[in-house]
Each structure stands twice: as structure tokens, then as C-alpha cells.
Design a protein around this motif. Structure first.
Motif, PDB file in Angstrom:
ATOM      1  N   GLU A  48       0.819  -1.209   0.000  1.00 47.56           N
ATOM      2  CA  GLU A  48       0.000   0.000   0.000  1.00 47.56           C
ATOM      3  C   GLU A  48       0.858   1.266   0.000  1.00 47.56           C
ATOM      4  O   GLU A  48       0.584   2.213  -0.742  1.00 47.56           O
ATOM      5  N   GLU A  49       1.909   1.278   0.804  1.00 51.35           N
ATOM      6  CA  GLU A  49       2.767   2.466   0.877  1.00 51.35           C
ATOM      7  C   GLU A  49       3.448   2.721  -0.473  1.00 51.35           C
ATOM      8  O   GLU A  49       3.583   3.872  -0.903  1.00 51.35           O
ATOM      9  N   ARG A  50       3.868   1.675  -1.151  1.00 49.93           N
ATOM     10  CA  ARG A  50       4.502   1.818  -2.460  1.00 49.93           C
ATOM     11  C   ARG A  50       3.541   2.413  -3.476  1.00 49.93           C
ATOM     12  O   ARG A  50       3.915   3.285  -4.269  1.00 49.93           O
ATOM     13  N   ALA A  51       2.288   1.972  -3.442  1.00 52.69           N
ATOM     14  CA  ALA A  51       1.303   2.428  -4.424  1.00 52.69           C
ATOM     15  C   ALA A  51       0.870   3.869  -4.184  1.00 52.69           C
ATOM     16  O   ALA A  51       0.293   4.500  -5.071  1.00 52.69           O
ATOM     17  N   ARG A  52       1.128   4.403  -3.002  1.00 52.02           N
ATOM     18  CA  ARG A  52       0.772   5.791  -2.695  1.00 52.02           C
ATOM     19  C   ARG A  52       1.801   6.786  -3.233  1.00 52.02           C
ATOM     20  O   ARG A  52       1.567   7.985  -3.221  1.00 52.02           O
ATOM     21  N   LYS A  53       2.935   6.293  -3.687  1.00 52.64           N
ATOM     22  CA  LYS A  53       3.994   7.169  -4.175  1.00 52.64           C
ATOM     23  C   LYS A  53       3.917   7.298  -5.698  1.00 52.64           C
ATOM     24  O   LYS A  53       3.353   6.437  -6.370  1.00 52.64           O
ATOM     25  N   PRO A  54       4.495   8.356  -6.262  1.00 50.78           N
ATOM     26  CA  PRO A  54       4.481   8.504  -7.717  1.00 50.78           C
ATOM     27  C   PRO A  54       5.219   7.342  -8.391  1.00 50.78           C
ATOM     28  O   PRO A  54       6.254   6.891  -7.898  1.00 50.78           O
ATOM     29  N   SER A  55       4.701   6.889  -9.503  1.00 49.24           N
ATOM     30  CA  SER A  55       5.396   5.874 -10.280  1.00 49.24           C
ATOM     31  C   SER A  55       6.566   6.520 -11.013  1.00 49.24           C
ATOM     32  O   SER A  55       6.651   7.745 -11.120  1.00 49.24           O
ATOM     33  N   ASP A  56       7.471   5.703 -11.517  1.00 47.52           N
ATOM     34  CA  ASP A  56       8.610   6.240 -12.265  1.00 47.52           C
ATOM     35  C   ASP A  56       8.132   7.052 -13.465  1.00 47.52           C
ATOM     36  O   ASP A  56       8.704   8.099 -13.784  1.00 47.52           O
ATOM     37  N   LEU A  57       7.071   6.587 -14.117  1.00 49.76           N
ATOM     38  CA  LEU A  57       6.535   7.297 -15.274  1.00 49.76           C
ATOM     39  C   LEU A  57       5.990   8.661 -14.866  1.00 49.76           C
ATOM     40  O   LEU A  57       6.226   9.672 -15.549  1.00 49.76           O
ATOM     41  N   GLN A  58       5.272   8.727 -13.742  1.00 51.40           N
ATOM     42  CA  GLN A  58       4.721   9.996 -13.286  1.00 51.40           C
ATOM     43  C   GLN A  58       5.826  10.983 -12.923  1.00 51.40           C
ATOM     44  O   GLN A  58       5.742  12.168 -13.255  1.00 51.40           O
ATOM     45  N   ARG A  59       6.864  10.512 -12.262  1.00 51.24           N
ATOM     46  CA  ARG A  59       7.976  11.389 -11.913  1.00 51.24           C
ATOM     47  C   ARG A  59       8.670  11.923 -13.166  1.00 51.24           C
ATOM     48  O   ARG A  59       9.011  13.106 -13.243  1.00 51.24           O
ATOM     49  N   ARG A  60       8.865  11.043 -14.127  1.00 50.21           N
ATOM     50  CA  ARG A  60       9.547  11.440 -15.352  1.00 50.21           C
ATOM     51  C   ARG A  60       8.731  12.476 -16.124  1.00 50.21           C
ATOM     52  O   ARG A  60       9.273  13.481 -16.597  1.00 50.21           O
ATOM     53  N   MET A  61       7.433  12.235 -16.243  1.00 50.76           N
ATOM     54  CA  MET A  61       6.582  13.173 -16.966  1.00 50.76           C
ATOM     55  C   MET A  61       6.482  14.512 -16.247  1.00 50.76           C
ATOM     56  O   MET A  61       6.484  15.567 -16.873  1.00 50.76           O
ATOM     57  N   ALA A  62       6.398  14.474 -14.915  1.00 53.08           N
ATOM     58  CA  ALA A  62       6.254  15.707 -14.138  1.00 53.08           C
ATOM     59  C   ALA A  62       7.481  16.607 -14.277  1.00 53.08           C
ATOM     60  O   ALA A  62       7.370  17.832 -14.306  1.00 53.08           O
ATOM     61  N   SER A  63       8.654  16.014 -14.362  1.00 51.48           N
ATOM     62  CA  SER A  63       9.890  16.797 -14.371  1.00 51.48           C
ATOM     63  C   SER A  63      10.296  17.284 -15.758  1.00 51.48           C
ATOM     64  O   SER A  63      11.282  18.023 -15.889  1.00 51.48           O
ATOM     65  N   GLU A  64       9.553  16.893 -16.789  1.00 52.37           N
ATOM     66  CA  GLU A  64       9.924  17.281 -18.152  1.00 52.37           C
ATOM     67  C   GLU A  64       9.908  18.796 -18.338  1.00 52.37           C
ATOM     68  O   GLU A  64       9.066  19.497 -17.769  1.00 52.37           O
ATOM     69  N   ASP A  65      10.845  19.261 -19.149  1.00 55.23           N
ATOM     70  CA  ASP A  65      10.919  20.679 -19.520  1.00 55.23           C
ATOM     71  C   ASP A  65      10.941  21.572 -18.282  1.00 55.23           C
ATOM     72  O   ASP A  65      10.157  22.519 -18.154  1.00 55.23           O
ATOM     73  N   ASP A  66      11.861  21.239 -17.371  1.00 55.83           N
ATOM     74  CA  ASP A  66      12.041  22.027 -16.148  1.00 55.83           C
ATOM     75  C   ASP A  66      10.741  22.141 -15.347  1.00 55.83           C
ATOM     76  O   ASP A  66      10.352  23.216 -14.896  1.00 55.83           O
TER      77      ASP A  66
END
Length: 212
Positions: free
Chosen positions: A113-131
Motif C-alpha cells: 500500500e505504501e509503495r502504491a501511494r507514491k508517484p510511479s517512475d513514469l509519473q515522476r519522469r513526466m512531471a519533471s519534463e521541460d524544467d
């Protein structure tokens, strides 16, 4: 006292009971009882959300999921037999539980459950795009309440933590800072986040009386 499932946020013009009746095969008494149990377990559990989805089939179905911003990294549904089908996306594994107690044990097993509450690698990558442009552009709803001289604010679909402030602005600003922390974004960009406040009755009444 109302059962927790009656307060589940459905996401369209229907209540939990009718949504399960229409999309969860809830016409069967055993199945409907299982949906109630599942709603009572998950409606007040941080991060879980109830959706009507189409999992590759022609008929939409009801589903409880855990994951940021609508992701379904863990999900649970009621089967035609009134049992509970539990799926762990990261582990690519499905387990069937015969009782709600076993569902709770499955959810709490290990760090699932704790793992699923955190951003996935894909979400982190997309969020950080283009500064962090994507992260700043995305609209986030902030759910706000008021009690005991404090506003509380939480990002809908994002974090299970709650920010507090003596003023509405303070609470919303801190919610934005928490969102940055969740994704590992610089705290300096928190004022640039696209936040939209949704005030409940207590927060609305406090704002009208106090003006801040």
C-alpha cells in the motif's frame, strides 16, 4: 451513524449504492453486500478512489483503486460470486480473497500500500519534463476543511498527508509545498502550481465569517 461507503466520492452524478448496482452487478444481494463491505474498508482509507472503468471490455465496471492522480497500481473489485479480486500492477499478480478481512491483510501486506501511494517512475519522469513545466501546468484540486481554528488542505488524488494553516492561503500554499515534496520537485516552484480550492461546508462558512 452513516456507513463509510455512503461517503465514497463516485466522480459522476450517482451515489455509491447506485453505481455498484449499475456497474458492479449489485443486483445480486451477496454481491451488493460485498461492495458495501469494500466501500466501508476503503472509503476512508488514504489514497483509495472509486471509479467506473472499462478494462478492455465492452461493459464499464466498478473498481476501487490506489494510485496517484487516477492511476490503478492496486485495485479491488467484487466478482460475480461475491468474492474480492485484488490486483497488484507492479507485481503483475491477481489474488482472490473470500472475506473483507483477507482483503485488508492483502492491502497491508509488506510495503504494497505504501509503495502504491507514491508517484510511479513514469509519473515522476513526466512531471519533471521541460524544467517541471508539465508539473506546474497540471490543474490540482485542493480539498479544504476547517476545524479547531485551522484550515486543512489535501490534494485530491495525490498525497495522503494533509496541510494545515490558520488562513486559507496558508493551508493551500502548504499543500502545494507538500505536492512538490512528493514528486521531488524544487519547493521554490510551489507558488507556480495550478491549484484550485474546493471548500467543504465548514471551510466555506469559516471564510464567509472571517474573510481569510
Amino acid at each position: 451513524m452513516e456507513s463509510p461507503h455512503t461517503n465514497a466520492r463516485v466522480g459522476f452524478d450517482a451515489d455509491y449504492y447506485n453505481a455498484c448496482l449499475s456497474f458492479g452487478r449489485g443486483g445480486d444481494r451477496t454481491v451488493m453486500a460485498a461492495w458495501r463491505e469494500l466501500g466501508d474498508l476503503l472509503a476512508g482509507r488514504a489514497g483509495w478512489h472509486f471509479d467506473i472503468v472499462n478494462k478492455g471490455g465492452a461493459v464499464p465496471e466498478a473498481l476501487w483503486s490506489l494510485g496517484l492522480f487516477g492511476e490503478s497500481r492496486l485495485n479491488v473489485r467484487v466478482t460475480d460470486a461475491g468474492w474480492f479480486e485484488c490486483f497488484d500492477y507492479d507485481g503483475d499478480r491477481t489474488d482472490v480473497c473470500s472475506t473483507i478481512a483477507k482483503v485488508a491483510a492483502w492491502i497491508e501486506g509488506g510495503d504494497r500500500e505504501e509503495r502504491a501511494r507514491k508517484p510511479s517512475d513514469l509519473q515522476r519522469r513526466m512531471a519533471s519534463e521541460d524544467d517541471w513545466k508539465v508539473f506546474k501546468f497540471r490543474q490540482n484540486t485542493v480539498l479544504v476543511s476547517w476545524s479547531d481554528d485551522y484550515y486543512s488542505a489535501a490534494i485530491l488524488g495525490a498525497a495522503h498527508d494533509t496541510a494545515f494553516g490558520t488562513t486559507l492561503k496558508e493551508a493551500i500554499d502548504r499543500a502545494g509545498e507538500m505536492l512538490c515534496g512528493l514528486f521531488g520537485a524544487p519547493s521554490e516552484i510551489a507558488p507556480e502550481l495550478n491549484l484550485v480550492a474546493e471548500l467543504d461546508e465548514s471551510a466555506t462558512s469559516r471564510l464567509r465569517q472571517n474573510g481569510k
